[in-house]
Each structure stands twice: as C-alpha cells, then as structure tokens.
Design an enzyme around this catalytic site. Structure first.
Site, PDB file in Angstrom:
ATOM      1  N   ARG A   1       6.366  68.692 -14.923  1.00  0.00           N
ATOM      2  CA  ARG A   1       6.567  68.495 -16.350  1.00  0.00           C
ATOM      3  C   ARG A   1       7.878  67.737 -16.569  1.00  0.00           C
ATOM      4  O   ARG A   1       8.789  67.795 -15.751  1.00  0.00           O
ATOM      5  CB  ARG A   1       6.629  69.843 -17.081  1.00  0.00           C
ATOM      6  CG  ARG A   1       6.716  69.687 -18.607  1.00  0.00           C
ATOM      7  CD  ARG A   1       7.129  70.973 -19.311  1.00  0.00           C
ATOM      8  NE  ARG A   1       7.250  70.749 -20.747  1.00  0.00           N
ATOM      9  CZ  ARG A   1       7.731  71.633 -21.610  1.00  0.00           C
ATOM     10  NH1 ARG A   1       8.148  72.811 -21.182  1.00  0.00           N
ATOM     11  NH2 ARG A   1       7.813  71.342 -22.895  1.00  0.00           N
ATOM     12  N   HIS A   2       7.983  67.049 -17.680  1.00  0.00           N
ATOM     13  CA  HIS A   2       9.215  66.333 -18.022  1.00  0.00           C
ATOM     14  C   HIS A   2      10.368  67.309 -18.288  1.00  0.00           C
ATOM     15  O   HIS A   2      10.180  68.518 -18.439  1.00  0.00           O
ATOM     16  CB  HIS A   2       8.990  65.447 -19.248  1.00  0.00           C
ATOM     17  CG  HIS A   2       8.542  66.221 -20.463  1.00  0.00           C
ATOM     18  ND1 HIS A   2       9.400  66.986 -21.211  1.00  0.00           N
ATOM     19  CD2 HIS A   2       7.327  66.356 -21.032  1.00  0.00           C
ATOM     20  CE1 HIS A   2       8.742  67.562 -22.204  1.00  0.00           C
ATOM     21  NE2 HIS A   2       7.466  67.190 -22.116  1.00  0.00           N
TER      22      HIS A   2
ATOM     23  N   HIS B   1       3.109  66.300 -18.648  1.00  0.00           N
ATOM     24  CA  HIS B   1       3.470  67.259 -19.697  1.00  0.00           C
ATOM     25  C   HIS B   1       3.224  68.701 -19.227  1.00  0.00           C
ATOM     26  O   HIS B   1       2.698  68.937 -18.139  1.00  0.00           O
ATOM     27  CB  HIS B   1       2.665  66.940 -20.952  1.00  0.00           C
ATOM     28  CG  HIS B   1       2.821  65.527 -21.398  1.00  0.00           C
ATOM     29  ND1 HIS B   1       3.788  65.111 -22.277  1.00  0.00           N
ATOM     30  CD2 HIS B   1       2.146  64.394 -21.029  1.00  0.00           C
ATOM     31  CE1 HIS B   1       3.706  63.801 -22.459  1.00  0.00           C
ATOM     32  NE2 HIS B   1       2.712  63.341 -21.719  1.00  0.00           N
TER      33      HIS B   1
END
Length: 635
Positions: A369-370, A558
């Site tokens: 995930r970012h 995400h």
C-alpha cells in the site's frame, strides 16, 4: 515387564489409506465430474493439481465441445533460456515493431524435436513419464557447450542451424521419445531428424531482409550463456490453423451472439474471419471459456499461437537434472502403462515422479500500500497550502517541501494528492528493509497505480533498494482501487507519464497499460465482484508477461489492493461488499504482503521480508500554548 494394556484406539482404516493415495483424477470423480471431462481438464492444465482442473471445468461450463471426443495435440521442443533467450526476445520485439510480424512471431523460440501428434487425454501424464525416462537415459551425453549455433540467411528464412554434436544429442532424444510413445501409447509419433534449426524470421517481405539481418547482428550474440531445456507442450485441436488474439480491453456482450472479452484472455480466430470482416468484428473462440461468438477486433491484438499452449514438462539438458526417487501414480511395467497401486514392484522397468518442478522457476510477488497521504493527514489542504497566485506554500514540516507541476495546477491535487514527508520516509524504510532482506537483485518487474501517492511510494521503495535508476515503473490504471468509491465524484485527474518523468520519476513510457483510462471511465459503477475480476485479470497478465524473464514482482497500489490482487491467486472467491470495506480498515500505510509460487501458478502467502512499520500519532503543535497559564487545581 508391564502388562500390555488392551488397545482401544482405532486402527488406520483402509479408507484413510485410500484418501492419502487418491489421485487427482479420482478426486475429480468424487467431486461429481464425469470421467471424460475430468481427464480433459487435467490434460488442459498440464496435470498440475485438482484446483486448477476444477477451475478449468467451471470456466468451460458453457463450452459446447466439452464432451467431444477430440484429443489434444502435443509437440516436443528444445528451447533456450537465460541471457540468450532474453536476446532472442529483444530481437522478436524489435523485428515485430520495425518490420512487422512474420511467421516466426507465431511461436516461441525453439528447435522442433517431434512433430505434432494427438494423444487421448488419459495419457497426458504418461507422456511426461516417458520423456523424463528418456532424458535420464541420455543425460550423461549432455553438456551445454555441445550446442553450437551457426547463422544462416536466405530470401525467406533467417535463423541458426545446430552443429553436429548438439544435433546428435537432440535427435537421440527425439527418436527415443517417439519410439516409446508409439510403442506404449499406440500413437504414431514422427521425430524431427532433418537439419535442426532455430528460426528467427520467415515468411517476411524480401524488402525487410537487410533490416532483419542488421537486427540479428546487433541484438543476438550466440556466445552468451544459454541453458537448453526440452519442453513438452500441448494445444487443443480447435486451435489448429487459427490465429491467436490477446484481449486488451474488456467487452460485455450486448446481444446473444457476441463473445464476452476478459483482459488477458486469448481468442482463436480463423484467418478468413479476420480478412472477410466488413465491420471490424470477427467470430472467434475464447481460450479461457471455450465459448464462441463475435467480438471487436480493435479490443484485441495479434499474439503468438504458442501463448495458449499448455506446458506439461520442462527438463534442462545438463547434469542438474537427475531421476527423482519419488513415486508417482503412473508407471510403465512390462511394456504396458498401469496404475502403480496395482503394479508389482518387482516387475517395474522404471518409475518416475510426475512433477513439473523443472518448469518455470519459483518467484515472489510483493504487494504494498502507499504511504501516508497529505489529504488524510491535513484535510482540505489545497486552498490552505496555495496562495492567491497558485504558488505552493509549505504550512507544516510534514507537508512536502514542493509539489510537482501538472495540468490544472493546483486543483488536480484535490483528487490526486501527494505523500506527506512521513509517507515518503515510510516508503523508503520499506525499501531499506527489502534491501536488508537481499531483494535488491530480486525485484525485476514493478507495476504501480497511477495515483501520485502510489508513484511516490514506489519511487521511494526503489530508492531504498538502490535500484530507482535501473528498474522502471510501469504505471497501470488497472491497479487503481475500487471504482465504487468514485461513482459520484468521478475519477481523479492523474498526472501523465510525461509529467511524472519531468518530476524525476523513472517511468516506463513504452509500457502499454492493460486497462487504459477510457475503459476505467466506462466501468466507474463497477461492483466489488467486478473489481476483484479486474484485479485478477491484471495480475494474471503481469505473471504471464514476465514468466520467461525471471525475477520477482513489486506491485504498489492501495489498501484494498493487498487483498484484491492476492485473493484470486489463492483461488478464493471475492469478498462481499460489507466484508470488503471492513477488511480495508485493517491495512496500514505501506502495509506489505508477499506471495510465492511453486513455479506452476499455485500461489500462497509467505512471511513478508520486512517487519511491520508502526508509528504513533503526533498532534499538531501550537507553540503559543506555552504562553498560557494552565489551571493548577486538581482534576
């Protein structure tokens, strides 16, 4: 001596023993599949397990030829691998883009050992056994330096002919394999014993001859290291004499005679159907489902016929291969193919493990995930952080020192925000952790969601790995999160590749997205189930396009991506919407999962290479608070 107590525990029943030794075919029969369908599914999936075979049967539930008596066609190749294979692929791609497709682009680089032959589905695993026995018998004669290639070019052919020593070895393999199949399976097999060669180009325009010769000279060096492997492939009979088109855009049928297109699927199409099309539509058959219908040609692209073939076995031609001591469910005894459970071990001529471990090498996929995003940290930050002239003003040390230039500056940042400084550091910490786990040379393929926060996370992970200048980022819109969260506001206005490159990110501008932006715009009302399907199609396409190149894969997207990209690989059904939303809340910034495969597309979770990343909440500090007199009364 103590008295022996009476035994009350139950003996191991014959039923328990039977369950431990149940074959994949028997399991499929117990699941209720008819014998002919079970055998067909196992052959179509290379006998790689019950799960794959069952998935194939479920995918082909509407296939009208499922109960037909047609058999698969098999062929035996000697294929290069390693650095030499990479050079061949480079030539393949350059020659196609510069000179257009020719006959060589329909197949993978190879030397034909045995011509196509048909075998009943029940004998699919027997062929693997026979081939392994042949390689074991001849292995001592094989060395990689025996395969000397000599270049040759004419007006309609370009390629390499194999020297006498290498030809002698491969011809022995071809002849012995053909004899054993003919004798034991009672199917005529013709070995290819003429001048053995590897084709680079044929059926090309004579005007392209000089260009092709120049490309061969500049891209292919036969002295580079090369490992040769004998590979047994099969194709279904209806693929014969058909062109193959790969689906690059999804299509939902509007009328009953149209074919559903799923990204990454392949379509069998006759040459006549393509040439006689008057409206851009052609009739074809789906490799994935076996269904037939009309489809828009512009939603597909021509690809190699061999892309749809099934790999049954891959055996390296050097001393790294040796006969295994494991026992399979099939053996050959007294010249007959029998089940090993009914064969007397004293009369067994040879028994070999039916295992394709010598095929594609194990590899890993890392999904991340970012990092921490500006808008979730500071709220509506855009009007707050830009002055009346639109100039960015840093209002907090955790805000980025500067922001990249882009279209519709600064309004586009409202839906496509950058990372905070903490977010960038989180990503770099993740990269440092992966470097400490010795993954610097392992990560070869990097794909990223088009969101700026994901691109920045990806860049900083690669920086932590010290490979940001060497490994390019492929921006894939298909990795964007569930579109159901955007069906009212619309999709973000992402930065273009050119803008990202100008901002200092190492973007692969030549990468062609699997799911282009227009296709996302058409499906902005997708369901959670459709989102999982999109992710499945994308990740399967990533795997297939990189399987011959080796190396691990990094996907940066995400919070929901950690589940949506991994769940289909684990053969699990999509989550319900309610369960999906609950799951997302448990994925922290830079959360990371790792999956590994046994080399035949059976994936499973493994312990991530880096420990978790945890940080506490730091409230915004107002220094004026020190000028305040606090109430000293006891609380």
């Amino acid at each position: 001596m103590a008295m022996l107590p009476p035994r009350k525990t139950k003996s191991i029943s014959s039923e328990s023993i039977s369950k431990q030794t149940t074959t994949p075919l028997q399991i499929l029969l117990q699941m209720g599949f008819p014998p002919n369908r079970a055998e067909k599914a196992l052959a179509a999936t290379g006998n790689r397990g019950v799960q794959l075979a069952a998935d194939w049967l479920l995918a082909h539930v509407n296939d009208t030829t499922l109960d037909s008596s047609s058999f698969r066609e098999y062929i035996l190749y000697a294929c290069p691998s390693g650095s030499f294979m990479e050079e061949l692929e480079t030539f393949w791609n350059k020659s196609a883009s510069i000179c257009g497709r020719n006959g060589a682009h329909n197949f993978l680089p190879h030397i034909t050992l045995v011509s196509f032959f048909q075998v009943p589905d029940e004998f699919a695993d027997v062929l693997v056994t026979l081939l392994k026995n042949v390689i074991d018998k001849l292995i001592q004669e094989m060395t990689t330096n025996s395969f000397h290639l000599e270049s040759y070019a004419s007006s309609n052919f370009m390629g390499f002919f194999l020297g006498d020593q290498g030809s002698s070895i491969l011809k022995k393999i071809a002849i012995l394999f053909a004899e054993r199949v003919t004798e034991l399976v009672k199917v005529q097999v013709d070995p290819h014993i003429k001048s053995l060669h590897l084709t680079l180009a044929y059926q090309f325009d004579i005007n392209q001859k000089d260009t092709l010769k120049s490309l061969i000279k500049s891209t292919i060096d036969t002295s580079v290291p090369c490992l040769w492997e004998v590979k047994l492939y099969s194709r279904e009979s209806r693929a014969v004499n058909k062109q193959v088109y790969k689906v690059i855009f999804a299509h939902i049928p509007q009328v009953t005679d149209e074919l559903e297109l799923r990204i990454g699927d392949y379509i069998y199409v006759s040459k006549e159907s393509v040439e006689n099309s008057v409206d851009g539509w052609a009739e074809g058959t789906s490799w994935l489902t076996g269904c037939t219908g009309f489809f828009p040609l512009c939603y597909t692209e021509r690809t190699a016929e061999s892309d749809t073939w099934t790999l049954h076995c891959s055996l390296p031609l050097d001393n790294s291969y040796h006969q295994t001591t494991n026992i399979s469910n099939v053996c050959v005894t007294d010249g007959k193919v029998v089940d090993k459970h009914s064969a007397g071990h004293d009369s067994v001529d040879f028994i070999l493990h039916l295992d394709s471990s010598k095929g594609p090498k194990p590899r890993k996929i890392y999904i991340c995930r970012h990092g921490e995003r500006v808008d979730f940290t500071f709220g509506t930050w855009v009007p707050y952080s830009f002055d009346s002239d639109g100039k960015y003003v840093r209002k907090d040390l955790n805000m980025p020192p500067n922001v990249p230039q882009r279209r519709d500056f600064p309004n586009s940042f409202q839906t496509d925000c950058p990372l905070t400084c903490v977010g960038e550091h989180q990503a770099k910490l993740t990269g440092w952790g992966m470097k400490a786990a010795h993954l610097t040379k392992a990560i070869k393929h990097v794909y990223c969601s088009p969101s700026l926060r994901c691109v920045q996370t990806c860049h900083n992970i690669l920086a932590g790995l010290d490979i940001e200048k060497h490994v390019m980022i492929c921006v894939e819109p298909g990795l964007f999160e569930w579109l159901g969260w955007y069906n009212r506001s619309g999709l973000p206005d992402w930065m273009t590749n050119e803008e990202l490159i100008a901002a200092g990110y190492n973007i692969n501008s030549k990468y062609s997205p699997l799911v282009p932006l227009p296709l996302l715009l058409e499906n902005v009302s997708e369901t959670v189930e459709q989102y999982y399907m999109r992710c499945d199609e994308v990740v399967q396409a990533f795997i297939k396009s990189t399987e011959n190149k080796g190396g691990d894969m990094l996907l940066v997207a995400h919070a929901c991506s950690l589940d949506s990209l991994s769940r289909p690989l684990l053969h699990k059904a999509p989550r319900s919407k309610q369960n999906f939303i609950k799951m997302v809340k448990h994925i922290p910034y830079c959360g990371l999962v790792a999956l590994t495969t046994d080399g035949i597309n059976n994936w499973s979770f493994v312990e991530p290479p880096v420990p978790p990343l945890t940080n506490s909440i730091n409230k915004r500090f107002n220094w004026n608070i020190l000028s305040t007199d606090f109430d000293e009364s006891p609380s």
